[in-house]
Design an enzyme around this catalytic site. Structure first.
Site, PDB file in Angstrom:
ATOM      1  N   ARG A 106       0.836  -1.209   0.000  1.00  0.00           N
ATOM      2  CA  ARG A 106       0.000   0.000   0.000  1.00  0.00           C
ATOM      3  C   ARG A 106       0.865   1.252   0.000  1.00  0.00           C
ATOM      4  O   ARG A 106       1.892   1.302   0.676  1.00  0.00           O
ATOM      5  CB  ARG A 106      -0.868   0.000   1.263  1.00  0.00           C
ATOM      6  CG  ARG A 106      -2.296   0.424   0.981  1.00  0.00           C
ATOM      7  CD  ARG A 106      -3.243  -0.257   1.946  1.00  0.00           C
ATOM      8  NE  ARG A 106      -3.249   0.395   3.251  1.00  0.00           N
ATOM      9  CZ  ARG A 106      -4.229   1.218   3.660  1.00  0.00           C
ATOM     10  NH1 ARG A 106      -5.235   1.515   2.886  1.00  0.00           N
ATOM     11  NH2 ARG A 106      -4.189   1.733   4.865  1.00  0.00           N
ATOM     12  N   SER A 147       7.230  -5.212   7.163  1.00  0.00           N
ATOM     13  CA  SER A 147       6.811  -6.140   8.219  1.00  0.00           C
ATOM     14  C   SER A 147       7.604  -7.437   8.240  1.00  0.00           C
ATOM     15  O   SER A 147       7.043  -8.528   8.110  1.00  0.00           O
ATOM     16  CB  SER A 147       5.332  -6.444   8.053  1.00  0.00           C
ATOM     17  OG  SER A 147       4.644  -5.263   7.824  1.00  0.00           O
ATOM     18  N   ASP A 201       5.320  -3.403  11.214  1.00  0.00           N
ATOM     19  CA  ASP A 201       3.864  -3.168  11.236  1.00  0.00           C
ATOM     20  C   ASP A 201       3.285  -3.134  12.657  1.00  0.00           C
ATOM     21  O   ASP A 201       2.306  -2.427  12.921  1.00  0.00           O
ATOM     22  CB  ASP A 201       3.098  -4.185  10.368  1.00  0.00           C
ATOM     23  CG  ASP A 201       3.428  -5.636  10.672  1.00  0.00           C
ATOM     24  OD1 ASP A 201       4.383  -5.888  11.426  1.00  0.00           O
ATOM     25  OD2 ASP A 201       2.738  -6.530  10.140  1.00  0.00           O
TER      26      ASP A 201
HETATM   27  C1  BGC Z   1       7.389 -10.784  10.776  1.00  0.00           C
HETATM   28  C2  BGC Z   1       7.130  -9.590  11.654  1.00  0.00           C
HETATM   29  C3  BGC Z   1       5.757  -9.012  11.382  1.00  0.00           C
HETATM   30  C4  BGC Z   1       4.704 -10.098  11.478  1.00  0.00           C
HETATM   31  C5  BGC Z   1       3.305  -9.590  11.215  1.00  0.00           C
HETATM   32  C6  BGC Z   1       6.239 -11.768  10.848  1.00  0.00           C
HETATM   33  O1  BGC Z   1       6.434 -12.792   9.907  1.00  0.00           O
HETATM   34  O2  BGC Z   1       8.576 -11.433  11.147  1.00  0.00           O
HETATM   35  O3  BGC Z   1       8.130  -8.605  11.465  1.00  0.00           O
HETATM   36  O4  BGC Z   1       5.503  -7.997  12.319  1.00  0.00           O
HETATM   37  O5  BGC Z   1       4.998 -11.125  10.559  1.00  0.00           O
HETATM   38  O6  BGC Z   1       3.179  -9.039   9.956  1.00  0.00           O
END
Ligand code: BGC
Length: 442
Positions: free
Chosen positions: A55, A119, A173
């Protein structure tokens, strides 16, 4: 309680100066030292990359009669082959989407600060320098692990040469979610995601963050709790189905906890249980189907549909028919029970982890009773009919001295990334004062 006790120990290992290298739960410092105080203002861009969609947002924080966040956004798909292609292709695609968006918003001549929600687990060196530790959730672009993601983004933008961006603030995130909820509720100091992946962040006392210099104030820690169990500490509660899911994944041996909880894996766990029950002639008179035997064909969203209060059984029957299975009423009931078992386990494991954080914050502050807010996002939490209730009930059991309000993030973590940029951008005093020696640039 046992899971929570093990995670508590792993939190300490992750925060420790000498133990963090080998810690399965990484407890990554984020260099975010303040939650929003509601006075933030300005114009920001935000990017949100973490699932199959990506996004781009333009966030304006304006003060009219009351503070208002105005947003325009655009979604770009990330094709499956790009998730497994080269890093250069991925970042060129991101830079191209951002370019199109700037044209559509008539912003191309401006150089706006940018909040980048990325994320995946990153070792954050500064707010605008973040090294990818590993890909998760089905991504595996070459040449990115071990590299500074902000640099890769900037390089892709420079390769195009048709626009530029201002200072960048990079956030996970969970942090974006905490910050965007924090704008509405200033006691929000935990961010949690239960979607494709799972993770949480929270405000930790600086004196406990041994890897970063300084004793005063707090810093947001990205726990990366998805990695819990990667040293084998959850072996006794992993099932044969968890082991198959791990073995068949593109990142075998890592993100053990995530694979027992999050949306990317829940459907597959249910499918494996159904296959086994069919083989044992306990379902469908022992008659399987091609679809049931195919990995990935039992989608996580089916679990939510099958567990619906009123139409669940009917949904189960329609899904089983679509999967080419011949069912009787009892089969659909058993399938529903399997879904309930797997989603309940997920909710309870998540609750154990959240309770560990809440209890930790309470003890950190020497309080008998803690009142706090968790900003939450993610499809599993949002879409499953009783996941959130089960999670809340279990947290109440495991953290009885904590009174936790759950706030579902309204606009996702992209807005929160803009908030981080705003907090960093607008409060140079706060950041400089707190960052002695950490080379924060604002
Ligand atoms: C990642 C995190 C992320 C989470 C939710 C995980 O696979 O390692 O960094 O916050 O997914 O998106």
């Amino acid at each position: 309680q046992e899971v929570s006790a093990r995670l508590k120990r792993d939190f300490s290992r992750g925060l420790g100066k000498h133990s963090h290298h080998k810690a399965p739960v990484k407890m990554l410092p984020t260099f975010v030292r303040a939650t929003p105080d509601g006075t933030e203002k300005g114009d920001f861009l935000a990017l949100d990359l973490g699932g199959t969609n990506f996004r781009v947002l333009h966030v304006r924080v304006v003060e009219e009669q009351q503070k208002v966040l105005k947003m325009d956004s655009q979604i770009c798909a990330i094709p499956q082959d790009m998730m497994l292609g080269t890093g250069e292709q991925l970042f060129d695609h991101i830079a191209a989407c951002l370019s199109d968006f700037l044209v559509s918003q008539d912003l191309k001549g401006q150089t706006l600060p940018l909040g980048f929600t990325f994320s995946f687990p990153c070792e954050q060196k500064e707010i605008d320098k973040s090294i990818l530790i590993r890909w998760t959730k089905g991504f595996n672009c070459s040449g990115v692990e071990g590299k500074d993601v902000v640099k890769l983004l900037k390089e892709a933008i420079h390769r195009r040469g048709d626009y530029d961006i201002g200072s960048v603030a990079m956030v996970n995130d969970t942090v974006g979610t905490m910050m965007s909820c924090g704008y509405r509720d200033q006691s929000c100091e935990i961010g949690m995601i239960i979607g494709t992946g799972t993770n949480a962040c929270y405000m930790e006392e600086m004196k406990n963050v041994k890897r970063v210099e300084g004793e005063d104030g707090r810093m947001c820690i990205n726990t990366e709790w998805g990695g819990f169990g990667d040293d084998g500490s959850l072996k006794d509660i992993q099932t044969e189905f968890d082991r198959v899911v791990d073995k068949m994944s593109i990142n075998t041996g890592v993100h053990t906890f995530e694979k027992m909880i999050s949306g990317m894996y829940l459907g597959e766990i249910v499918r494996l249980v159904l296959v086994k029950l069919t083989e044992d002639k306990l379902l469908f008179k022992g008659q399987s189907s091609e679809a049931l035997k195919t990995p990935g064909r039992f989608e996580t969203k089916f679990i939510s549909e099958i567990e619906e209060q009123d139409n669940g059984l009917e949904n189960a029957q329609n899904i089983l028919t679509k999967l080419g299975l011949k069912w009787e009423l009892v089969d659909s009931r058993v399938v529903r029970l399997v879904c309930d078992t797997i989603s309940s386990r997920s909710a309870r494991l998540c609750a154990a982890a959240l309770a560990t954080i809440a209890n930790r914050i309470r003890v950190n502050r020497g309080l008998d009773h803690l009142k706090t807010t968790v900003g939450v996002d993610g499809t599993v939490y949002r879409k499953h009919p009783n996941f959130s209730d089960e999670l809340k009930a279990t947290v109440r059991l495991l953290a009885p001295e904590c009174d936790i309000t759950f706030l579902v993030s309204e606009d996702g973590s992209g807005k929160g990334a803009a908030m981080v940029t705003a907090v960093a951008h607008e409060s140079p005093f706060c950041l400089c004062m707190c960052t002695r020696g950490n080379a924060i640039k604002y």
